[in-house]
Motif scaffolding. Structure first.
Motif, PDB file in Angstrom:
ATOM      1  N   ALA A   1       6.013 -12.602   7.024  1.00 34.67           N
ATOM      2  CA  ALA A   1       7.160 -12.640   6.117  1.00 34.67           C
ATOM      3  C   ALA A   1       6.739 -12.286   4.691  1.00 34.67           C
ATOM      4  CB  ALA A   1       7.808 -14.032   6.168  1.00 34.67           C
ATOM      5  N   CYS A   2       5.580 -12.782   4.282  1.00 32.15           N
ATOM      6  CA  CYS A   2       5.079 -12.470   2.941  1.00 32.15           C
ATOM      7  C   CYS A   2       4.784 -10.979   2.795  1.00 32.15           C
ATOM      8  CB  CYS A   2       3.834 -13.299   2.646  1.00 32.15           C
ATOM      9  SG  CYS A   2       4.139 -15.073   2.585  1.00 32.15           S
ATOM     10  N   LEU A   3       4.131 -10.408   3.814  1.00 29.73           N
ATOM     11  CA  LEU A   3       3.815  -8.974   3.744  1.00 29.73           C
ATOM     12  C   LEU A   3       5.085  -8.138   3.729  1.00 29.73           C
ATOM     13  CD1 LEU A   3       0.794  -8.721   6.208  1.00 29.73           C
ATOM     14  CD2 LEU A   3       0.737  -8.632   3.716  1.00 29.73           C
ATOM     15  N   ARG A   4       6.078  -8.550   4.519  1.00 23.31           N
ATOM     16  CA  ARG A   4       7.356  -7.814   4.532  1.00 23.31           C
ATOM     17  C   ARG A   4       8.005  -7.870   3.152  1.00 23.31           C
ATOM     18  NH1 ARG A   4       9.839 -10.750   7.770  1.00 23.31           N
ATOM     19  NH2 ARG A   4       9.104  -9.786   9.702  1.00 23.31           N
ATOM     20  N   TYR A   5       7.921  -9.043   2.528  1.00 29.36           N
ATOM     21  CA  TYR A   5       8.516  -9.189   1.198  1.00 29.36           C
ATOM     22  C   TYR A   5       7.794  -8.302   0.182  1.00 29.36           C
ATOM     23  CZ  TYR A   5      10.021 -11.403  -3.156  1.00 29.36           C
ATOM     24  OH  TYR A   5      10.505 -11.611  -4.407  1.00 29.36           O
ATOM     25  N   LEU A   6       6.456  -8.301   0.216  1.00 29.66           N
ATOM     26  CA  LEU A   6       5.690  -7.446  -0.708  1.00 29.66           C
ATOM     27  C   LEU A   6       5.980  -5.970  -0.467  1.00 29.66           C
ATOM     28  CD1 LEU A   6       2.210  -9.214  -0.751  1.00 29.66           C
ATOM     29  CD2 LEU A   6       3.898  -9.133  -2.579  1.00 29.66           C
ATOM     30  N   ALA A   7       6.094  -5.565   0.830  1.00 28.92           N
ATOM     31  CA  ALA A   7       6.385  -4.157   1.125  1.00 28.92           C
ATOM     32  C   ALA A   7       7.747  -3.753   0.582  1.00 28.92           C
ATOM     33  CB  ALA A   7       6.313  -3.931   2.635  1.00 28.92           C
ATOM     34  N   ASP A   8       8.749  -4.663   0.700  1.00 30.90           N
ATOM     35  CA  ASP A   8      10.072  -4.350   0.153  1.00 30.90           C
ATOM     36  C   ASP A   8      10.016  -4.231  -1.360  1.00 30.90           C
ATOM     37  OD1 ASP A   8      11.105  -4.340   2.677  1.00 30.90           O
ATOM     38  OD2 ASP A   8      11.805  -6.434   2.614  1.00 30.90           O
ATOM     39  N   LEU A   9       9.225  -5.112  -2.022  1.00 31.47           N
ATOM     40  CA  LEU A   9       9.090  -5.006  -3.479  1.00 31.47           C
ATOM     41  C   LEU A   9       8.481  -3.667  -3.894  1.00 31.47           C
ATOM     42  CD1 LEU A   9       7.837  -8.562  -4.557  1.00 31.47           C
ATOM     43  CD2 LEU A   9      10.061  -7.528  -5.024  1.00 31.47           C
ATOM     44  N   LYS A  10       7.435  -3.234  -3.142  1.00 32.34           N
ATOM     45  CA  LYS A  10       6.702  -2.009  -3.546  1.00 32.34           C
ATOM     46  C   LYS A  10       7.459  -0.733  -3.189  1.00 32.34           C
ATOM     47  CE  LYS A  10       2.352  -1.667  -2.853  1.00 32.34           C
ATOM     48  NZ  LYS A  10       1.033  -1.630  -2.197  1.00 32.34           N
ATOM     49  N   TRP A  11       8.018  -0.698  -1.982  1.00 32.76           N
ATOM     50  CA  TRP A  11       8.517   0.596  -1.481  1.00 32.76           C
ATOM     51  C   TRP A  11       9.995   0.558  -1.109  1.00 32.76           C
ATOM     52  CZ3 TRP A  11       3.957  -0.710   1.940  1.00 32.76           C
ATOM     53  CH2 TRP A  11       2.761  -0.406   1.325  1.00 32.76           C
ATOM     54  N   GLY A  12      10.687  -0.487  -1.517  1.00 36.92           N
ATOM     55  CA  GLY A  12      12.109  -0.545  -1.186  1.00 36.92           C
ATOM     56  C   GLY A  12      12.889   0.584  -1.847  1.00 36.92           C
ATOM     57  N   HIS A  13      13.968   1.013  -1.195  1.00 40.83           N
ATOM     58  CA  HIS A  13      14.861   2.062  -1.711  1.00 40.83           C
ATOM     59  C   HIS A  13      14.147   3.394  -1.911  1.00 40.83           C
ATOM     60  CE1 HIS A  13      17.639  -1.263  -2.280  1.00 40.83           C
ATOM     61  NE2 HIS A  13      16.743  -1.875  -3.059  1.00 40.83           N
ATOM     62  N   GLY A  14      13.164   3.708  -1.013  1.00 39.15           N
ATOM     63  CA  GLY A  14      12.518   5.029  -1.058  1.00 39.15           C
ATOM     64  C   GLY A  14      11.650   5.265  -2.261  1.00 39.15           C
ATOM     65  N   SER A  15      11.004   4.221  -2.777  1.00 34.89           N
ATOM     66  CA  SER A  15      10.180   4.367  -3.988  1.00 34.89           C
ATOM     67  C   SER A  15       8.702   4.575  -3.668  1.00 34.89           C
ATOM     68  CB  SER A  15      10.352   3.114  -4.858  1.00 34.89           C
ATOM     69  OG  SER A  15       9.944   1.955  -4.131  1.00 34.89           O
ATOM     70  N   TYR A  16       8.359   5.056  -2.459  1.00 32.60           N
ATOM     71  CA  TYR A  16       6.943   5.250  -2.094  1.00 32.60           C
ATOM     72  C   TYR A  16       6.352   6.463  -2.824  1.00 32.60           C
ATOM     73  CZ  TYR A  16       2.823   6.451   0.635  1.00 32.60           C
ATOM     74  OH  TYR A  16       1.545   6.782   1.022  1.00 32.60           O
ATOM     75  N   HIS A  17       5.163   6.283  -3.417  1.00 31.78           N
ATOM     76  CA  HIS A  17       4.366   7.379  -4.000  1.00 31.78           C
ATOM     77  C   HIS A  17       2.912   7.151  -3.594  1.00 31.78           C
ATOM     78  CE1 HIS A  17       7.943   7.803  -6.533  1.00 31.78           C
ATOM     79  NE2 HIS A  17       7.521   9.055  -6.774  1.00 31.78           N
ATOM     80  N   CYS A  18       2.323   8.171  -2.981  1.00 22.82           N
ATOM     81  CA  CYS A  18       0.923   8.042  -2.546  1.00 22.82           C
ATOM     82  C   CYS A  18       0.009   7.910  -3.747  1.00 22.82           C
ATOM     83  CB  CYS A  18       0.517   9.257  -1.702  1.00 22.82           C
ATOM     84  SG  CYS A  18      -1.201   9.168  -1.131  1.00 22.82           S
ATOM     85  N   ARG A  19      -0.898   6.923  -3.727  1.00 22.55           N
ATOM     86  CA  ARG A  19      -1.828   6.692  -4.836  1.00 22.55           C
ATOM     87  C   ARG A  19      -2.890   7.777  -4.928  1.00 22.55           C
ATOM     88  NH1 ARG A  19      -4.245   0.884  -4.406  1.00 22.55           N
ATOM     89  NH2 ARG A  19      -5.042   1.516  -6.449  1.00 22.55           N
ATOM     90  N   LYS A  20      -3.092   8.554  -3.826  1.00 20.94           N
ATOM     91  CA  LYS A  20      -4.136   9.599  -3.821  1.00 20.94           C
ATOM     92  C   LYS A  20      -3.591  10.954  -4.254  1.00 20.94           C
ATOM     93  CE  LYS A  20      -7.709   7.229  -2.290  1.00 20.94           C
ATOM     94  NZ  LYS A  20      -8.953   7.091  -3.056  1.00 20.94           N
ATOM     95  N   CYS A  21      -2.465  11.371  -3.620  1.00 19.57           N
ATOM     96  CA  CYS A  21      -1.973  12.736  -3.881  1.00 19.57           C
ATOM     97  C   CYS A  21      -0.575  12.761  -4.480  1.00 19.57           C
ATOM     98  CB  CYS A  21      -1.986  13.540  -2.583  1.00 19.57           C
ATOM     99  SG  CYS A  21      -0.884  12.884  -1.309  1.00 19.57           S
ATOM    100  N   GLY A  22       0.118  11.579  -4.611  1.00 19.37           N
ATOM    101  CA  GLY A  22       1.444  11.553  -5.200  1.00 19.37           C
ATOM    102  C   GLY A  22       2.549  11.959  -4.253  1.00 19.37           C
ATOM    103  N   HIS A  23       2.275  12.153  -2.974  1.00 14.89           N
ATOM    104  CA  HIS A  23       3.293  12.556  -2.003  1.00 14.89           C
ATOM    105  C   HIS A  23       4.290  11.417  -1.811  1.00 14.89           C
ATOM    106  CE1 HIS A  23       4.896  15.136   1.020  1.00 14.89           C
ATOM    107  NE2 HIS A  23       4.712  14.256   2.006  1.00 14.89           N
ATOM    108  N   GLU A  24       5.565  11.759  -1.522  1.00 13.57           N
ATOM    109  CA  GLU A  24       6.617  10.754  -1.477  1.00 13.57           C
ATOM    110  C   GLU A  24       7.069  10.434  -0.068  1.00 13.57           C
ATOM    111  OE1 GLU A  24       9.778  12.104  -3.934  1.00 13.57           O
ATOM    112  OE2 GLU A  24       8.647  11.896  -5.802  1.00 13.57           O
TER     113      GLU A  24
END
Length: 668
Positions: free
Chosen positions: A528-551
């Motif tokens: 549950a904690c990991l799911r919550y952290l993942a929603d905070l980081k990447w919720g609503h399509g906000s993923y950006h790769c830390r290496k190459c910036g790919h979305e």
């Protein structure tokens, strides 16, 4: 036939020449035993030259002439072979050997005699005979395996030299021999009257020998084309290789097939034994099925035969040791051992291979003895024993191949008979099954008739019952409709109550009134904690790769981690958060962040350690990490007073690991 006259020459020149050779060579024996005089008589038309009739002189330089060896200084150096310890063959291929033979002719002799050298591989053979009517002049005949066959005095497979009639005289004859192999000195004297029958008998026997080989080749070649069994082809190649070897050994090949090419004769003489080894190894491997019966021995035999072949080619082309026949012992011995093991494993035809090879090995013993110069039962029977053994071998091997094929056919027929018996039993069982099926069908028809009557009666009863049930179902549907409306209302009330409870708990969290028990109900476990952290980081399509910036990303193996679809970089849910590389329970870590944020960093680390059941050092280190993150958050441009405590979780500078000297904390 080339003749040249050798006279006495200048005595002074001969003396100087003899003195020079005395300085070059070792001193002669003081009392060298001369050869015995060989007395010939028409009553004994064939005389085998024993070792006591030879005197031998080795010339390491190869420069001595007839006049030199006739001089007293060199004549005393001749040593009778018997008792000298020197074997009757060429031991040093680089040396030239002189043989001296003294013959006393019969008083009433009126026919010529002939000297036959058995070894047809002598490279150079020069025969010196005294010219009739002269005591010092000699005629010479030069021939040898290194010369064309046309240089021979007589068109015969062996070397045959004339001894003209010299009634009552004692004549001395010389042979000058040079060869690059360990050829033999064995020779025989034939009278003119007895020569033709002897040669005719030899050619007839050799014709029978090659005729048998040709018949065996043709017979097994036909079997190969009909049966498509490759072992027959290997057998044919083996017999052809043996034929080529015997054509080279007995001189018939040089006489009839390649008489104008001595180099080809030498090449075939070196190649034929190697081909015989390779073809026999291939035939034996196929006949014994060593690849499947004896795989380890098969691999070893392949390496041994290959290595022996390479060494044999090297010896024939470069070394010229003269002992190459020893290289055949290991592969042939290994093949004989493989045949013995195959026989022990159940291949009965292998006993014929063992018998045939034993016969050939026995005859080869006489050949090896002659090559080594050992007088071991050396006569016309042992000379041609290898031919007889090879004929017997090819006949036995052909019979063994047939017996093996017959055994395979018998096994096939036996298997087919077993299959036929099984098929008969299967057909009988099928017939019984068909009869049983007929009986079952009759019984089924009878039962169906009875059942149809019962079904008709039962159908009428069921129709009446169905009408009654239909009326009851209509009443139940009405009641179910009312119950569905009531259930929907109850579910709505439960949902509203659950949302109110969750909202109340969240509000209590924001109002700092939640204890760890209530907090763990909202975040009960690590998932549950990991799911919550993942929603905070990447919720609503906000993923950006830390290496190459790919979305764009996809799920990774780790829970709630993301993998970049371009560079394949995997980022966990705790990466770049306060909980990265946390050494204790993530639920406790979330609650610790909540308490420190709610109390604005004034919460005691010791109290925090007591509530979360942590060590003092662990609690203090994590508290310092959170306090630093809170301070950085207050200094951030987008900081708002009273913002939720979760903003501090995404602190990008919080990637240092909390190190502990003790084992990691346990618990949920």
């Amino acid at each position: 036939m080339g003749l040249r006259t050798i006279g006495g020459g200048d005595p002074l020149c001969r003396l100087v020449h003899a003195l020079l050779w005395l300085l070059l060579l070792l001193p002669a024996r003081a009392h060298a035993a001369p050869e015995d005089t060989l007395a010939v008589s028409p009553n004994n038309p064939a005389l085998y030259l024993e070792e006591n009739y030879y005197s031998m002189l080795e010339d390491p330089t190869g420069r001595l002439r007839l006049a030199d060896v006739q001089s007293p200084a060199w004549s005393r150096r001749f040593v009778m072979l018997r008792g000298s310890g020197h074997p009757p063959n060429i031991q040093h291929p680089r040396s030239t050997y002189w043989l001296r033979i003294t013959v006393r002719h019969a008083p009433a002799e009126n026919a010529a005699w002939y000297l036959e050298l058995y070894d047809s591989h002598i490279g150079q053979a020069v025969f010196y005979g005294p010219r009739p009517g002269s005591a010092t002049a000699y005629d010479s005949v030069a021939t040898g395996a290194s010369h064309s066959f046309a240089t021979r005095p007589h068109p015969y497979k062996n070397f045959l030299f004339d001894l003209p009639p010299r009634p009552g005289e004692t004549a001395t004859y010389y042979l000058r021999l040079h060869s690059d192999t360990r050829t033999s000195f064995r020779a025989m004297l034939h009278s003119g009257a007895g020569l033709i029958p002897e040669l005719s008998l030899q050619y007839w026997l050799l014709g029978i020998f090659y005729g048998i080989l040709f018949i065996m080749v043709l017979y097994n070649l036909i079997l190969f084309f009909f049966l498509k069994e490759r072992t027959y082809l290997y057998y044919v190649l083996y017999v052809l290789s043996g034929s080529l070897l015997f054509l080279s050994e007995d001189g018939l090949g040089f006489q009839y097939l390649w008489s104008a090419s001595p180099d080809l004769n030498h090449f075939i003489g070196a190649l034929a034994p190697v081909l015989l080894l390779l073809t026999f190894a291939t035939y034996a491997s196929g006949f014994l099925d060593t690849a499947s019966r004896l795989p380890a021995l098969h691999r070893l035999g392949t390496w041994v035969v290959g290595g022996s072949t390479a060494l044999l080619v090297l010896d024939a082309a470069v070394v010229h040791s003269g002992f190459s026949f020893w290289l055949y012992l290991l592969p042939y011995g290994l093949l004989y051992y493989a045949a013995f093991q195959a026989y022990r494993s159940g291949l009965r035809p292998a006993r014929y291979l063992l018998l045939a090879q034993a016969l050939v090995a026995t005859s080869l013993t006489f050949l090896i003895m002659r090559k080594l110069g050992i007088n071991f039962y050396s006569n016309v029977y042992t000379v041609y024993s290898l031919n007889a053994a090879f004929v017997v071998e090819v006949v036995i091997l052909s019979y063994a191949l047939g017996e093996k094929l017959k055994g395979l056919m018998d096994m096939t027929l036996l298997t087919q008979n077993r299959l036929l018996k099984q098929l008969r039993k299967k057909h009988q069982a099928q017939d019984r099954l068909v009869e049983q099926m007929r009986e079952n069908q009759a019984l089924k028809d009878q039962l169906n008739t009875e059942l149809e009557g019962l079904v008709t009666l039962r159908t009428a009863e069921l129709r009446q019952q169905n009408e009654t049930v239909a009326a009851q179902n209509r009443e139940l549907l009405q009641a179910n409709g009312l119950l569905a409306l009531q259930s929907a209302a109850i579910e709505k009330l439960n949902g509203d109550l659950s949302r109110d409870l969750h909202a109340e708990k969240a509000a209590r969290i924001e109002s700092k009134e939640v204890d760890f028990g209530e907090f763990s109900q909202i975040y009960p476990d690590k998932d549950a904690c990991l799911r919550y952290l993942a929603d905070l980081k990447w919720g609503h399509g906000s993923y950006h790769c830390r290496k190459c910036g790919h979305e764009k990303s996809c799920e990774a193996r780790e829970p709630h981690a993301r993998r970049c679809t371009r560079c394949r970089y995997v980022e966990s849910a705790t990466a770049s958060t306060l909980l990265q590389k946390c050494k204790f329970s993530i639920v406790k870590a979330l609650y610790a962040v909540f308490l420190l944020h709610a109390h604005k960093g004034s919460y005691s680390p010791s109290e925090l350690a007591r509530i979360l059941d942590l060590r003092q050092a662990t609690s203090w280190a994590f508290a310092q990490k959170v306090l630093q993150a809170l301070q950085r958050r207050r200094q951030a441009p987008d900081y708002e007073e009273g913002e939720p405590w979760t903003h501090v979780l995404l602190d990008t500078a919080a990637d240092a690991e909390v190190e502990e000297n003790e084992p990691a904390e346990t618990g949920n």
